[in-house]
Design a protein around this motif. Structure first.
Motif, PDB file in Angstrom:
ATOM      1  N   LEU A  58      38.755  93.201  65.593  1.00 19.95           N
ATOM      2  CA  LEU A  58      37.914  93.178  64.398  1.00 19.95           C
ATOM      3  C   LEU A  58      38.346  92.154  63.355  1.00 19.95           C
ATOM      4  O   LEU A  58      37.655  91.967  62.357  1.00 19.95           O
ATOM      5  N   GLY A  59      39.479  91.516  63.579  1.00 18.47           N
ATOM      6  CA  GLY A  59      39.917  90.476  62.647  1.00 18.47           C
ATOM      7  C   GLY A  59      40.521  90.982  61.353  1.00 18.47           C
ATOM      8  O   GLY A  59      40.613  90.236  60.373  1.00 18.47           O
ATOM      9  N   VAL A  60      40.946  92.243  61.316  1.00 22.58           N
ATOM     10  CA  VAL A  60      41.644  92.733  60.131  1.00 22.58           C
ATOM     11  C   VAL A  60      42.969  91.968  60.051  1.00 22.58           C
ATOM     12  O   VAL A  60      43.714  91.912  61.033  1.00 22.58           O
ATOM     13  N   PRO A  61      43.269  91.356  58.905  1.00 23.21           N
ATOM     14  CA  PRO A  61      44.498  90.569  58.808  1.00 23.21           C
ATOM     15  C   PRO A  61      45.750  91.379  59.152  1.00 23.21           C
ATOM     16  O   PRO A  61      45.946  92.476  58.621  1.00 23.21           O
ATOM     17  N   ALA A  62      46.564  90.820  60.023  1.00 26.19           N
ATOM     18  CA  ALA A  62      47.794  91.498  60.444  1.00 26.19           C
ATOM     19  C   ALA A  62      48.712  91.785  59.267  1.00 26.19           C
ATOM     20  O   ALA A  62      49.363  92.834  59.222  1.00 26.19           O
ATOM     21  N   ASP A  63      48.772  90.870  58.285  1.00 30.32           N
ATOM     22  CA  ASP A  63      49.642  91.094  57.129  1.00 30.32           C
ATOM     23  C   ASP A  63      49.143  92.262  56.274  1.00 30.32           C
ATOM     24  O   ASP A  63      49.944  93.008  55.718  1.00 30.32           O
ATOM     25  N   LEU A  64      47.832  92.458  56.193  1.00 30.85           N
ATOM     26  CA  LEU A  64      47.280  93.613  55.486  1.00 30.85           C
ATOM     27  C   LEU A  64      47.686  94.903  56.196  1.00 30.85           C
ATOM     28  O   LEU A  64      48.131  95.866  55.556  1.00 30.85           O
ATOM     29  N   LEU A  65      47.542  94.925  57.512  1.00 34.15           N
ATOM     30  CA  LEU A  65      47.929  96.107  58.282  1.00 34.15           C
ATOM     31  C   LEU A  65      49.423  96.392  58.152  1.00 34.15           C
ATOM     32  O   LEU A  65      49.831  97.557  58.022  1.00 34.15           O
ATOM     33  N   ALA A  78      37.449  95.131  55.893  1.00 31.04           N
ATOM     34  CA  ALA A  78      37.644  94.086  56.902  1.00 31.04           C
ATOM     35  C   ALA A  78      37.089  94.510  58.259  1.00 31.04           C
ATOM     36  O   ALA A  78      36.543  93.688  59.004  1.00 31.04           O
ATOM     37  N   MET A  79      37.221  95.791  58.582  1.00 29.48           N
ATOM     38  CA  MET A  79      36.648  96.306  59.830  1.00 29.48           C
ATOM     39  C   MET A  79      35.124  96.170  59.816  1.00 29.48           C
ATOM     40  O   MET A  79      34.516  95.775  60.819  1.00 29.48           O
ATOM     41  N   ALA A  80      34.505  96.501  58.686  1.00 29.10           N
ATOM     42  CA  ALA A  80      33.045  96.420  58.571  1.00 29.10           C
ATOM     43  C   ALA A  80      32.572  94.978  58.736  1.00 29.10           C
ATOM     44  O   ALA A  80      31.603  94.711  59.464  1.00 29.10           O
ATOM     45  N   GLU A  81      33.244  94.059  58.084  1.00 29.88           N
ATOM     46  CA  GLU A  81      32.874  92.648  58.236  1.00 29.88           C
ATOM     47  C   GLU A  81      33.111  92.177  59.662  1.00 29.88           C
ATOM     48  O   GLU A  81      32.267  91.494  60.259  1.00 29.88           O
ATOM     49  N   GLY A  82      34.250  92.550  60.215  1.00 31.88           N
ATOM     50  CA  GLY A  82      34.593  92.114  61.566  1.00 31.88           C
ATOM     51  C   GLY A  82      33.607  92.592  62.615  1.00 31.88           C
ATOM     52  O   GLY A  82      33.227  91.833  63.509  1.00 31.88           O
ATOM     53  N   VAL A  83      33.159  93.842  62.513  1.00 34.24           N
ATOM     54  CA  VAL A  83      32.230  94.352  63.528  1.00 34.24           C
ATOM     55  C   VAL A  83      30.844  93.744  63.345  1.00 34.24           C
ATOM     56  O   VAL A  83      30.154  93.476  64.331  1.00 34.24           O
ATOM     57  N   ALA A  84      30.434  93.501  62.109  1.00 27.86           N
ATOM     58  CA  ALA A  84      29.140  92.843  61.892  1.00 27.86           C
ATOM     59  C   ALA A  84      29.145  91.458  62.528  1.00 27.86           C
ATOM     60  O   ALA A  84      28.199  91.069  63.222  1.00 27.86           O
ATOM     61  N   TYR A  91      24.355  94.412  59.212  1.00 27.23           N
ATOM     62  CA  TYR A  91      25.246  95.336  58.517  1.00 27.23           C
ATOM     63  C   TYR A  91      26.356  95.793  59.450  1.00 27.23           C
ATOM     64  O   TYR A  91      26.118  96.040  60.630  1.00 27.23           O
ATOM     65  N   GLY A  92      27.555  95.939  58.879  1.00 31.05           N
ATOM     66  CA  GLY A  92      28.671  96.562  59.574  1.00 31.05           C
ATOM     67  C   GLY A  92      29.065  97.810  58.810  1.00 31.05           C
ATOM     68  O   GLY A  92      29.171  97.778  57.584  1.00 31.05           O
ATOM     69  N   LEU A  93      29.254  98.910  59.522  1.00 30.27           N
ATOM     70  CA  LEU A  93      29.677 100.182  58.934  1.00 30.27           C
ATOM     71  C   LEU A  93      31.003 100.551  59.579  1.00 30.27           C
ATOM     72  O   LEU A  93      31.108 100.571  60.805  1.00 30.27           O
ATOM     73  N   ALA A  94      32.018 100.823  58.760  1.00 29.94           N
ATOM     74  CA  ALA A  94      33.347 101.114  59.309  1.00 29.94           C
ATOM     75  C   ALA A  94      33.986 102.303  58.611  1.00 29.94           C
ATOM     76  O   ALA A  94      33.757 102.544  57.428  1.00 29.94           O
ATOM     77  N   ALA A 115      33.303 101.818  54.666  1.00 31.80           N
ATOM     78  CA  ALA A 115      32.814 100.573  54.067  1.00 31.80           C
ATOM     79  C   ALA A 115      31.592 100.085  54.817  1.00 31.80           C
ATOM     80  O   ALA A 115      31.441 100.300  56.019  1.00 31.80           O
ATOM     81  N   VAL A 116      30.720  99.412  54.069  1.00 31.68           N
ATOM     82  CA  VAL A 116      29.549  98.746  54.626  1.00 31.68           C
ATOM     83  C   VAL A 116      29.631  97.283  54.228  1.00 31.68           C
ATOM     84  O   VAL A 116      29.849  96.955  53.061  1.00 31.68           O
ATOM     85  N   TYR A 117      29.468  96.412  55.216  1.00 32.03           N
ATOM     86  CA  TYR A 117      29.385  94.976  54.992  1.00 32.03           C
ATOM     87  C   TYR A 117      27.920  94.590  55.143  1.00 32.03           C
ATOM     88  O   TYR A 117      27.285  94.945  56.140  1.00 32.03           O
ATOM     89  N   GLY A 118      27.374  93.902  54.156  1.00 36.50           N
ATOM     90  CA  GLY A 118      25.954  93.570  54.174  1.00 36.50           C
ATOM     91  C   GLY A 118      25.665  92.122  54.488  1.00 36.50           C
ATOM     92  O   GLY A 118      26.562  91.282  54.546  1.00 36.50           O
TER      93      GLY A 118
END
Length: 162
Positions: A58-65, A78-84, A91-94, A115-118
């Protein structure tokens, strides 16, 4: 709000949806795909239960994790954006959180972030503190996530119709 009504609104707006799930293990995707005709708006999803998959799929930054752990509002966003992006959806819903039985990443059971990414790159989020059993927390997370998306779609009602 039901998954059926959310899907109808997505179709009305000419929009699509993808989901990224952790603690719900696919229950949100199942709620949407149980609706006849879901394929008109539902693209797919990723169950990223393991923390490293949130980064690699999903591209969640490793440093954030590494800094915050998997249960954090920025991780949900980040998960919502990554899945979209991964699924080519409007839309991405995470969701990410702790259903129990034990705390995770220093967060108590019942801590959930949705989160929702639009389509305009905007992110809407909801921080939840849920009580109950593991199953109850998971079921309530599905309801809360669908409700969050409903609110976003209502707010965007004319912006994406054509």
């Amino acid at each position: 709000m039901s998954a059926e009504r959310v899907l109808s609104e997505l179709v009305r707006q000419g929009a699509t949806l993808a989901v990224a799930e952790s603690l719900t293990g696919g229950s949100i995707g199942a709620a949407f795909t149980a609706v006849p005709g879901a394929s008109r708006a539902f693209r797919g999803g990723v169950i990223a239960y393991a923390t490293d998959l949130k980064d690699s799929l999903l591209g969640v930054p490793a440093d954030l994790l590494a800094r915050e752990g998997a249960v954090h509002p920025d991780v949900a966003a980040a998960m919502a954006e990554g899945v979209a992006r991964a699924c080519g959806a409007s839309y991405g819903l995470a969701v990410t959180g702790v259903a129990g039985p034990d705390p995770q990443d220093g967060k108590p059971v019942g801590t959930v972030f949705a989160a929702v990414y639009g389509p305009d790159g905007r992110v809407w989020s909801k921080d939840l503190r849920l009580d109950g059993s593991r199953d109850g927390i998971r079921v309530e997370t599905v309801h809360e996530a669908v409700d969050l998306l409903e609110g976003v779609l209502k707010a965007n009602m004319g912006e994406h119709s054509g």
